[in-house]
Design a protein around this motif. Structure first.
Motif, PDB file in Angstrom:
ATOM      1  N   SER A 214       0.829  -1.205   0.000  1.00  0.00           N
ATOM      2  CA  SER A 214       0.000   0.000   0.000  1.00  0.00           C
ATOM      3  C   SER A 214       0.863   1.255   0.000  1.00  0.00           C
ATOM      4  O   SER A 214       0.513   2.266  -0.630  1.00  0.00           O
ATOM      5  N   GLN A 215       1.997   1.189   0.691  1.00  0.00           N
ATOM      6  CA  GLN A 215       2.905   2.331   0.727  1.00  0.00           C
ATOM      7  C   GLN A 215       3.645   2.482  -0.598  1.00  0.00           C
ATOM      8  O   GLN A 215       3.783   3.594  -1.131  1.00  0.00           O
ATOM      9  N   GLU A 216       4.112   1.360  -1.150  1.00  0.00           N
ATOM     10  CA  GLU A 216       4.864   1.402  -2.403  1.00  0.00           C
ATOM     11  C   GLU A 216       3.983   1.787  -3.590  1.00  0.00           C
ATOM     12  O   GLU A 216       4.438   2.483  -4.502  1.00  0.00           O
ATOM     13  N   GLN A 217       2.730   1.345  -3.580  1.00  0.00           N
ATOM     14  CA  GLN A 217       1.840   1.551  -4.723  1.00  0.00           C
ATOM     15  C   GLN A 217       0.884   2.717  -4.532  1.00  0.00           C
ATOM     16  O   GLN A 217       0.071   3.009  -5.409  1.00  0.00           O
ATOM     17  N   ASP A 218       0.979   3.356  -3.386  1.00  0.00           N
ATOM     18  CA  ASP A 218       0.233   4.590  -3.121  1.00  0.00           C
ATOM     19  C   ASP A 218      -1.282   4.401  -3.132  1.00  0.00           C
ATOM     20  O   ASP A 218      -2.004   5.012  -3.908  1.00  0.00           O
ATOM     21  N   TRP A 219      -1.760   3.509  -2.274  1.00  0.00           N
ATOM     22  CA  TRP A 219      -3.189   3.403  -2.038  1.00  0.00           C
ATOM     23  C   TRP A 219      -3.417   3.196  -0.545  1.00  0.00           C
ATOM     24  O   TRP A 219      -2.543   2.709   0.164  1.00  0.00           O
ATOM     25  N   SER A 220      -4.591   3.559  -0.074  1.00  0.00           N
ATOM     26  CA  SER A 220      -4.870   3.479   1.364  1.00  0.00           C
ATOM     27  C   SER A 220      -6.133   2.684   1.674  1.00  0.00           C
ATOM     28  O   SER A 220      -6.536   2.598   2.835  1.00  0.00           O
ATOM     29  N   HIS A 221      -6.764   2.122   0.638  1.00  0.00           N
ATOM     30  CA  HIS A 221      -7.949   1.282   0.855  1.00  0.00           C
ATOM     31  C   HIS A 221      -7.855   0.067  -0.051  1.00  0.00           C
ATOM     32  O   HIS A 221      -7.402   0.168  -1.201  1.00  0.00           O
ATOM     33  N   ILE A 222      -8.291  -1.076   0.479  1.00  0.00           N
ATOM     34  CA  ILE A 222      -8.284  -2.296  -0.330  1.00  0.00           C
ATOM     35  C   ILE A 222      -9.651  -2.964  -0.266  1.00  0.00           C
ATOM     36  O   ILE A 222     -10.246  -3.099   0.814  1.00  0.00           O
ATOM     37  N   HIS A 223     -10.146  -3.337  -1.438  1.00  0.00           N
ATOM     38  CA  HIS A 223     -11.413  -4.063  -1.489  1.00  0.00           C
ATOM     39  C   HIS A 223     -11.108  -5.549  -1.625  1.00  0.00           C
ATOM     40  O   HIS A 223     -10.356  -5.966  -2.514  1.00  0.00           O
ATOM     41  N   VAL A 224     -11.711  -6.358  -0.754  1.00  0.00           N
ATOM     42  CA  VAL A 224     -11.399  -7.784  -0.660  1.00  0.00           C
ATOM     43  C   VAL A 224     -12.580  -8.602  -1.169  1.00  0.00           C
ATOM     44  O   VAL A 224     -13.675  -8.527  -0.610  1.00  0.00           O
ATOM     45  N   HIS A 225     -12.343  -9.400  -2.201  1.00  0.00           N
ATOM     46  CA  HIS A 225     -13.396 -10.252  -2.747  1.00  0.00           C
ATOM     47  C   HIS A 225     -13.358 -11.625  -2.094  1.00  0.00           C
ATOM     48  O   HIS A 225     -13.288 -12.657  -2.763  1.00  0.00           O
ATOM     49  N   SER A 226     -13.438 -11.637  -0.786  1.00  0.00           N
ATOM     50  CA  SER A 226     -13.489 -12.881  -0.028  1.00  0.00           C
ATOM     51  C   SER A 226     -13.714 -12.525   1.432  1.00  0.00           C
ATOM     52  O   SER A 226     -13.307 -11.450   1.885  1.00  0.00           O
ATOM     53  N   CYS A 227     -14.339 -13.424   2.159  1.00  0.00           N
ATOM     54  CA  CYS A 227     -14.481 -13.249   3.609  1.00  0.00           C
ATOM     55  C   CYS A 227     -13.770 -14.374   4.344  1.00  0.00           C
ATOM     56  O   CYS A 227     -14.093 -14.685   5.493  1.00  0.00           O
ATOM     57  N   ALA A 228     -12.775 -14.991   3.697  1.00  0.00           N
ATOM     58  CA  ALA A 228     -11.980 -16.039   4.320  1.00  0.00           C
ATOM     59  C   ALA A 228     -10.646 -15.438   4.780  1.00  0.00           C
ATOM     60  O   ALA A 228     -10.618 -14.344   5.339  1.00  0.00           O
ATOM     61  N   ASP A 229      -9.527 -16.128   4.554  1.00  0.00           N
ATOM     62  CA  ASP A 229      -8.238 -15.651   5.052  1.00  0.00           C
ATOM     63  C   ASP A 229      -7.826 -14.321   4.443  1.00  0.00           C
ATOM     64  O   ASP A 229      -7.104 -13.533   5.073  1.00  0.00           O
ATOM     65  N   ALA A 230      -8.238 -14.040   3.213  1.00  0.00           N
ATOM     66  CA  ALA A 230      -7.907 -12.751   2.608  1.00  0.00           C
ATOM     67  C   ALA A 230      -8.454 -11.604   3.441  1.00  0.00           C
ATOM     68  O   ALA A 230      -7.803 -10.559   3.601  1.00  0.00           O
ATOM     69  N   ALA A 231      -9.648 -11.795   4.021  1.00  0.00           N
ATOM     70  CA  ALA A 231     -10.223 -10.771   4.895  1.00  0.00           C
ATOM     71  C   ALA A 231      -9.442 -10.665   6.200  1.00  0.00           C
ATOM     72  O   ALA A 231      -9.247  -9.572   6.742  1.00  0.00           O
ATOM     73  N   ASN A 232      -8.988 -11.797   6.735  1.00  0.00           N
ATOM     74  CA  ASN A 232      -8.139 -11.753   7.934  1.00  0.00           C
ATOM     75  C   ASN A 232      -6.852 -10.986   7.666  1.00  0.00           C
ATOM     76  O   ASN A 232      -6.383 -10.215   8.517  1.00  0.00           O
ATOM     77  N   ILE A 233      -6.258 -11.192   6.500  1.00  0.00           N
ATOM     78  CA  ILE A 233      -5.018 -10.489   6.147  1.00  0.00           C
ATOM     79  C   ILE A 233      -5.262  -8.981   6.096  1.00  0.00           C
ATOM     80  O   ILE A 233      -4.480  -8.188   6.639  1.00  0.00           O
ATOM     81  N   ALA A 234      -6.344  -8.583   5.465  1.00  0.00           N
ATOM     82  CA  ALA A 234      -6.671  -7.155   5.388  1.00  0.00           C
ATOM     83  C   ALA A 234      -6.940  -6.585   6.773  1.00  0.00           C
ATOM     84  O   ALA A 234      -6.520  -5.464   7.094  1.00  0.00           O
ATOM     85  N   MET A 235      -7.642  -7.344   7.605  1.00  0.00           N
ATOM     86  CA  MET A 235      -7.941  -6.898   8.971  1.00  0.00           C
ATOM     87  C   MET A 235      -6.660  -6.677   9.758  1.00  0.00           C
ATOM     88  O   MET A 235      -6.477  -5.635  10.410  1.00  0.00           O
ATOM     89  N   LEU A 236      -5.740  -7.643   9.727  1.00  0.00           N
ATOM     90  CA  LEU A 236      -4.474  -7.517  10.446  1.00  0.00           C
ATOM     91  C   LEU A 236      -3.638  -6.363   9.898  1.00  0.00           C
ATOM     92  O   LEU A 236      -2.929  -5.686  10.642  1.00  0.00           O
ATOM     93  N   ALA A 237      -3.743  -6.137   8.584  1.00  0.00           N
ATOM     94  CA  ALA A 237      -2.974  -5.044   7.969  1.00  0.00           C
ATOM     95  C   ALA A 237      -3.396  -3.689   8.518  1.00  0.00           C
ATOM     96  O   ALA A 237      -2.557  -2.785   8.659  1.00  0.00           O
ATOM     97  N   THR A 238      -4.671  -3.528   8.848  1.00  0.00           N
ATOM     98  CA  THR A 238      -5.119  -2.235   9.377  1.00  0.00           C
ATOM     99  C   THR A 238      -4.432  -1.911  10.694  1.00  0.00           C
ATOM    100  O   THR A 238      -4.177  -0.745  10.997  1.00  0.00           O
ATOM    101  N   SER A 239      -4.109  -2.935  11.489  1.00  0.00           N
ATOM    102  CA  SER A 239      -3.457  -2.686  12.779  1.00  0.00           C
ATOM    103  C   SER A 239      -1.974  -2.369  12.619  1.00  0.00           C
ATOM    104  O   SER A 239      -1.384  -1.726  13.473  1.00  0.00           O
ATOM    105  N   LEU A 240      -1.354  -2.820  11.523  1.00  0.00           N
ATOM    106  CA  LEU A 240       0.073  -2.600  11.309  1.00  0.00           C
ATOM    107  C   LEU A 240       0.363  -1.336  10.516  1.00  0.00           C
ATOM    108  O   LEU A 240       1.513  -0.904  10.439  1.00  0.00           O
ATOM    109  N   SER A 241      -0.656  -0.754   9.928  1.00  0.00           N
ATOM    110  CA  SER A 241      -0.460   0.399   9.061  1.00  0.00           C
ATOM    111  C   SER A 241      -0.438   1.697   9.863  1.00  0.00           C
ATOM    112  O   SER A 241      -1.294   1.937  10.709  1.00  0.00           O
ATOM    113  N   LYS A 242       0.513   2.540   9.565  1.00  0.00           N
ATOM    114  CA  LYS A 242       0.584   3.856  10.199  1.00  0.00           C
ATOM    115  C   LYS A 242      -0.202   4.902   9.409  1.00  0.00           C
ATOM    116  O   LYS A 242      -0.378   6.017   9.882  1.00  0.00           O
TER     117      LYS A 242
END
Length: 435
Positions: free
Chosen positions: A146-174
């Motif tokens: 997200s930092q390298e590609q210059d975006w701050s929102h991600i749309h996830v077409h899944s509610c399985a592990d891909a959603a967990n990854i996005a959820m965890l990413a929100t806590s690590l992002s400054k």
């Protein structure tokens, strides 16, 4: 009944109106667009939606969990999509360094938040929580991207592990990374931790009213403020006949077409058995099935091949494997009828595509299909796991040319009115603008 010329003019009007309704402030934005194992054989809709988002000013940066087997990357655009897609797995040595940098620089507050997310997953076993912890490096890679590609929102077409990854990413992002979800199937398909996946999301799209009611009932107090019910759709300009549909006239074979991944949930066993029943009644019938199993032909396909052999249908049933969108269109052009025998289909893009091509459809009524097909008006609904009912519906269409034509014409009109692929893109853009 409308003429084909009038329907085309109506479609052009609707498509133009859709463009005019595009959010005015969405220009020059970029979002991440996460699809598991992209580009797969059933991912035509995702590619179309990403193109529609671009049309209304939202550039999509394609991200996926991992590459699918080569045998199921059948779309004509698959090579182009693969080149544009960044994969979270596997991690190279240089990426491991970047991941560690993201995690360490996130700081104690982020570490505590990640820990809390794992501990608060009350519906997960210890093994599942360990798996959640093991997703943190991929969440860190998502932050780095997200930092390298210059975006701050991600749309996830899944509610399985891909959603967990996005959820965890929100806590690590400054930089206040956010995410949204599209739910394509009942919640039970996507595993545990749904309360947190939805609770931390910014907004969500749900493809049917039935699934929406399930979400509201199951998650109640853990939902984002904005949820829109918006079906997947088809490219009406692409899925359009150049020759008028011709019903079965008794000459040659009655051609049946089906399309979808080879999986027991698609009910192919019952469809194949219905062909055997029709053959026993003297109907010259041919079935083609477009699609492959998740193992690239080494899985459920082999069971279907054995069934075809046991029923002596080698000359009547053909498994085409994973084919391109153009091959699907050609199959629909030749078909007298389309069948989808799923045990429980959430909605069915393959059915929409057939309907858009003026092909009469016979589909099972499990799941949310009744939101797409009105029984007896623009298609025929049959019970799941019922070869007799499928055979009877097919026999009815084979013997009634007027019915076949009227069902196909009404099917096209239904898709034109409610199932353009641009609808979901507009919903995502609108909710993102308001978030």
């Amino acid at each position: 009944m409308k003429t084909q010329e009038k329907v085309v003019r109506a479609e052009d009007s609707l498509e133009g109106a859709a463009r005019l309704r595009s959010p005015s402030r969405s220009a020059d934005k970029r979002i991440g667009y996460l699809i598991p194992e992209f580009p797969g054989q059933t991912h035509n809709f995702f590619w179309r939606e990403s193109q529609a988002l671009k049309e209304i000013g939202l550039e999509t940066v394609l991200i996926s969990t991992r590459k699918p087997p080569k045998e199921i990357m059948s779309a004509s655009w698959a090579e182009q999509a693969q080149k544009r897609t960044t994969y979270l797995l596997p991690l190279s040595w240089s990426e491991i360094i970047q991941v560690l940098t993201v995690v360490l620089s996130a700081g104690p507050r982020a570490w505590l938040m990640c820990t809390k997310m794992v501990l608060d997953a009350s519906d997960m076993t210890s093994r599942q929580k360990l798996r959640l912890i093991l997703l943190i490096p991929f969440a860190a890679k998502l932050v780095w991207l997200s930092q390298e590609q210059d975006w701050s929102h991600i749309h996830v077409h899944s509610c399985a592990d891909a959603a967990n990854i996005a959820m965890l990413a929100t806590s690590l992002s400054k930089s206040r990374l956010t995410y949204s979800l599209t739910l394509h199937n009942p919640l039970c398909v996507y595993g545990p931790n749904q309360a947190q996946k939805w609770g931390f999301s910014k907004f969500a799209v749900v493809i049917t009213q039935k699934i929406y009611q399930e979400v509201v009932s199951s998650l109640r107090n853990c939902l984002p403020q904005k949820i829109e019910v918006c079906p997947m759709g088809v490219d009406l300009a692409s899925f359009r006949r150049d020759l008028t549909y011709a019903p079965y006239d008794g000459s040659d074979a009655f051609r049946v077409f089906s399309c979808g991944r080879l999986n027991p949930c698609k009910g192919y066993e019952y469809l194949i058995r219905s062909i055997s029943l029709l053959r026993s009644q003297g109907l010259n019938v041919r079935l083609e099935i477009a699609g492959e199993d998740e193992q690239g032909g080494a899985g459920y396909r082999q069971e279907l091949e054995r069934l075809i052999g046991d029923l002596d249908l080698q000359d009547s049933v053909t498994l085409l494997g994973a084919v391109s969108e153009e091959a699907v269109k050609q199959g629909l052009k030749k078909a007298h009828v389309f069948v989808l025998a799923s045990l429980e289909e959430p909605l069915g893009v393959a059915t929409m595509e057939a309907m858009a091509m003026n092909v009469p459809v016979v589909v099972t009524n499990g799941g949310g299909v009744s939101e797409l097909v009105d029984d007896g008006q623009n298609g025929i609904l049959v019970p799941p796991e019922n070869s007799d009912a499928i055979a009877q519906a097919l026999l009815r269409i084979s013997k009634n040319q007027r019915l076949a034509i009227e069902l196909g014409q009404a099917a096209r009109e239904k898709v034109v009115q409610s199932f353009s692929y641009r609808r979901s893109a507009q919903a995502i853009a609108s909710m993102l603008e308001q978030a």
